[in-house]
Design a protein around this motif. Structure first.
Motif, PDB file in Angstrom:
ATOM      1  N   HIS A 214       0.821  -1.205   0.000  1.00 49.40           N
ATOM      2  CA  HIS A 214       0.000   0.000   0.000  1.00 49.40           C
ATOM      3  C   HIS A 214       0.861   1.263   0.000  1.00 49.40           C
ATOM      4  CE1 HIS A 214      -3.618  -2.304   0.386  1.00 49.40           C
ATOM      5  NE2 HIS A 214      -3.119  -2.940   1.424  1.00 49.40           N
ATOM      6  N   LEU A 215       1.965   1.239   0.716  1.00 49.04           N
ATOM      7  CA  LEU A 215       2.869   2.379   0.753  1.00 49.04           C
ATOM      8  C   LEU A 215       3.466   2.603  -0.636  1.00 49.04           C
ATOM      9  CD1 LEU A 215       4.336   4.600   2.259  1.00 49.04           C
ATOM     10  CD2 LEU A 215       6.073   2.932   2.898  1.00 49.04           C
ATOM     11  N   ALA A 216       3.929   1.527  -1.263  1.00 48.15           N
ATOM     12  CA  ALA A 216       4.498   1.652  -2.608  1.00 48.15           C
ATOM     13  C   ALA A 216       3.434   2.132  -3.583  1.00 48.15           C
ATOM     14  CB  ALA A 216       5.075   0.319  -3.058  1.00 48.15           C
ATOM     15  N   HIS A 217       2.220   1.636  -3.449  1.00 46.85           N
ATOM     16  CA  HIS A 217       1.116   2.033  -4.319  1.00 46.85           C
ATOM     17  C   HIS A 217       0.829   3.519  -4.158  1.00 46.85           C
ATOM     18  CE1 HIS A 217      -3.128   2.133  -5.748  1.00 46.85           C
ATOM     19  NE2 HIS A 217      -2.670   1.251  -6.622  1.00 46.85           N
ATOM     20  N   ALA A 218       0.879   4.018  -2.938  1.00 44.79           N
ATOM     21  CA  ALA A 218       0.590   5.432  -2.671  1.00 44.79           C
ATOM     22  C   ALA A 218       1.661   6.340  -3.271  1.00 44.79           C
ATOM     23  CB  ALA A 218       0.487   5.666  -1.167  1.00 44.79           C
ATOM     24  N   GLN A 219       2.874   5.843  -3.440  1.00 42.65           N
ATOM     25  CA  GLN A 219       3.971   6.649  -3.962  1.00 42.65           C
ATOM     26  C   GLN A 219       3.999   6.700  -5.486  1.00 42.65           C
ATOM     27  OE1 GLN A 219       7.328   4.848  -2.037  1.00 42.65           O
ATOM     28  NE2 GLN A 219       7.025   5.986  -0.146  1.00 42.65           N
TER      29      GLN A 219
ATOM     30  N   ALA B 213       0.528   5.866 -13.204  1.00 40.64           N
ATOM     31  CA  ALA B 213       1.143   4.589 -12.861  1.00 40.64           C
ATOM     32  C   ALA B 213       0.231   3.800 -11.926  1.00 40.64           C
ATOM     33  CB  ALA B 213       2.503   4.809 -12.217  1.00 40.64           C
ATOM     34  N   ARG B 214      -0.450   4.486 -11.032  1.00 36.15           N
ATOM     35  CA  ARG B 214      -1.376   3.832 -10.111  1.00 36.15           C
ATOM     36  C   ARG B 214      -2.531   3.191 -10.879  1.00 36.15           C
ATOM     37  NH1 ARG B 214      -3.060   7.980  -6.120  1.00 36.15           N
ATOM     38  NH2 ARG B 214      -1.006   8.495  -6.769  1.00 36.15           N
ATOM     39  N   GLU B 215      -3.040   3.928 -11.881  1.00 33.13           N
ATOM     40  CA  GLU B 215      -4.129   3.387 -12.695  1.00 33.13           C
ATOM     41  C   GLU B 215      -3.664   2.149 -13.452  1.00 33.13           C
ATOM     42  OE1 GLU B 215      -5.672   6.485 -15.188  1.00 33.13           O
ATOM     43  OE2 GLU B 215      -6.348   7.676 -13.482  1.00 33.13           O
ATOM     44  N   ASP B 216      -2.462   2.202 -14.031  1.00 32.77           N
ATOM     45  CA  ASP B 216      -1.907   1.042 -14.734  1.00 32.77           C
ATOM     46  C   ASP B 216      -1.730  -0.134 -13.771  1.00 32.77           C
ATOM     47  OD1 ASP B 216      -1.815   2.406 -17.128  1.00 32.77           O
ATOM     48  OD2 ASP B 216       0.337   2.856 -16.999  1.00 32.77           O
ATOM     49  N   ASN B 217      -1.222   0.142 -12.586  1.00 33.23           N
ATOM     50  CA  ASN B 217      -1.017  -0.892 -11.577  1.00 33.23           C
ATOM     51  C   ASN B 217      -2.351  -1.513 -11.181  1.00 33.23           C
ATOM     52  OD1 ASN B 217       0.745  -2.328  -9.733  1.00 33.23           O
ATOM     53  ND2 ASN B 217      -0.211  -1.132  -8.104  1.00 33.23           N
ATOM     54  N   ASP B 218      -3.368  -0.687 -10.969  1.00 33.75           N
ATOM     55  CA  ASP B 218      -4.690  -1.184 -10.608  1.00 33.75           C
ATOM     56  C   ASP B 218      -5.266  -2.062 -11.718  1.00 33.75           C
ATOM     57  OD1 ASP B 218      -4.541   0.113  -8.172  1.00 33.75           O
ATOM     58  OD2 ASP B 218      -5.827   1.791  -8.786  1.00 33.75           O
ATOM     59  N   LYS B 219      -5.048  -1.673 -12.977  1.00 35.15           N
ATOM     60  CA  LYS B 219      -5.523  -2.470 -14.111  1.00 35.15           C
ATOM     61  C   LYS B 219      -4.813  -3.820 -14.149  1.00 35.15           C
ATOM     62  CE  LYS B 219      -6.822   1.408 -17.043  1.00 35.15           C
ATOM     63  NZ  LYS B 219      -6.487   2.203 -18.233  1.00 35.15           N
ATOM     64  N   GLN B 220      -3.512  -3.815 -13.887  1.00 38.64           N
ATOM     65  CA  GLN B 220      -2.752  -5.062 -13.884  1.00 38.64           C
ATOM     66  C   GLN B 220      -3.233  -5.981 -12.765  1.00 38.64           C
ATOM     67  OE1 GLN B 220       1.363  -3.916 -13.712  1.00 38.64           O
ATOM     68  NE2 GLN B 220       1.385  -3.184 -15.818  1.00 38.64           N
ATOM     69  N   ILE B 221      -3.469  -5.423 -11.598  1.00 40.03           N
ATOM     70  CA  ILE B 221      -3.963  -6.219 -10.476  1.00 40.03           C
ATOM     71  C   ILE B 221      -5.331  -6.807 -10.813  1.00 40.03           C
ATOM     72  CG2 ILE B 221      -4.807  -6.091  -8.089  1.00 40.03           C
ATOM     73  CD1 ILE B 221      -2.524  -4.023  -7.619  1.00 40.03           C
ATOM     74  N   ALA B 222      -6.194  -6.012 -11.417  1.00 37.85           N
ATOM     75  CA  ALA B 222      -7.521  -6.492 -11.805  1.00 37.85           C
ATOM     76  C   ALA B 222      -7.399  -7.612 -12.836  1.00 37.85           C
ATOM     77  CB  ALA B 222      -8.364  -5.345 -12.345  1.00 37.85           C
ATOM     78  N   LEU B 223      -6.496  -7.464 -13.793  1.00 37.83           N
ATOM     79  CA  LEU B 223      -6.283  -8.491 -14.816  1.00 37.83           C
ATOM     80  C   LEU B 223      -5.841  -9.801 -14.177  1.00 37.83           C
ATOM     81  CD1 LEU B 223      -6.035  -9.178 -17.900  1.00 37.83           C
ATOM     82  CD2 LEU B 223      -3.652  -8.486 -17.693  1.00 37.83           C
ATOM     83  N   VAL B 224      -4.914  -9.713 -13.236  1.00 36.97           N
ATOM     84  CA  VAL B 224      -4.419 -10.913 -12.556  1.00 36.97           C
ATOM     85  C   VAL B 224      -5.539 -11.556 -11.750  1.00 36.97           C
ATOM     86  CG1 VAL B 224      -2.834 -11.775 -10.778  1.00 36.97           C
ATOM     87  CG2 VAL B 224      -2.017 -10.170 -12.522  1.00 36.97           C
TER      88      VAL B 224
END
Length: 85
Positions: free
Chosen positions: A3-8, A13-24
């Motif tokens: 969560h700390l890394a996500h907040a930074q 990049a956060r949106e891309d990360n969220d999309k990747q997590i959703a895909l997984v």
């Protein structure tokens, strides 16, 4: 720590990360129950391999082999969906 890394991350990049997590997560949902269970316990709980073995009532070696097969199946699913960058 996640969560700390996500907040930074920047907003994009956060949106891309969220999309990747959703895909997984979506790909995990398409797997069989055994694969889904072992991946969920390994990556979404703080359990060790030994604790997962106790939870599933199987030997630790079985957890390791199931994880290996489940990771391969997950990678194939994600690759067939266009992959994660």
């Amino acid at each position: 720590a996640r969560h700390l890394a996500h907040a930074q991350l920047s907003e994009g990049a956060r949106e891309d990360n969220d999309k990747q997590i959703a895909l997984v997560r979506e790909a995990i949902e398409t797997l069989g129950e055994r694969d889904k269970a072992v991946l969920t316990l390994a990556y979404f709980t703080p359990l060790s391999t030994a604790q997962i073995a106790l939870t599933l009532r199987v030997p630790e070696g079985t957890v390791k082999s199931r994880l290996s097969r489940a990771r391969s199946a997950l990678a194939q699913k994600i690759q067939s969906q266009g992959g994660v960058s």
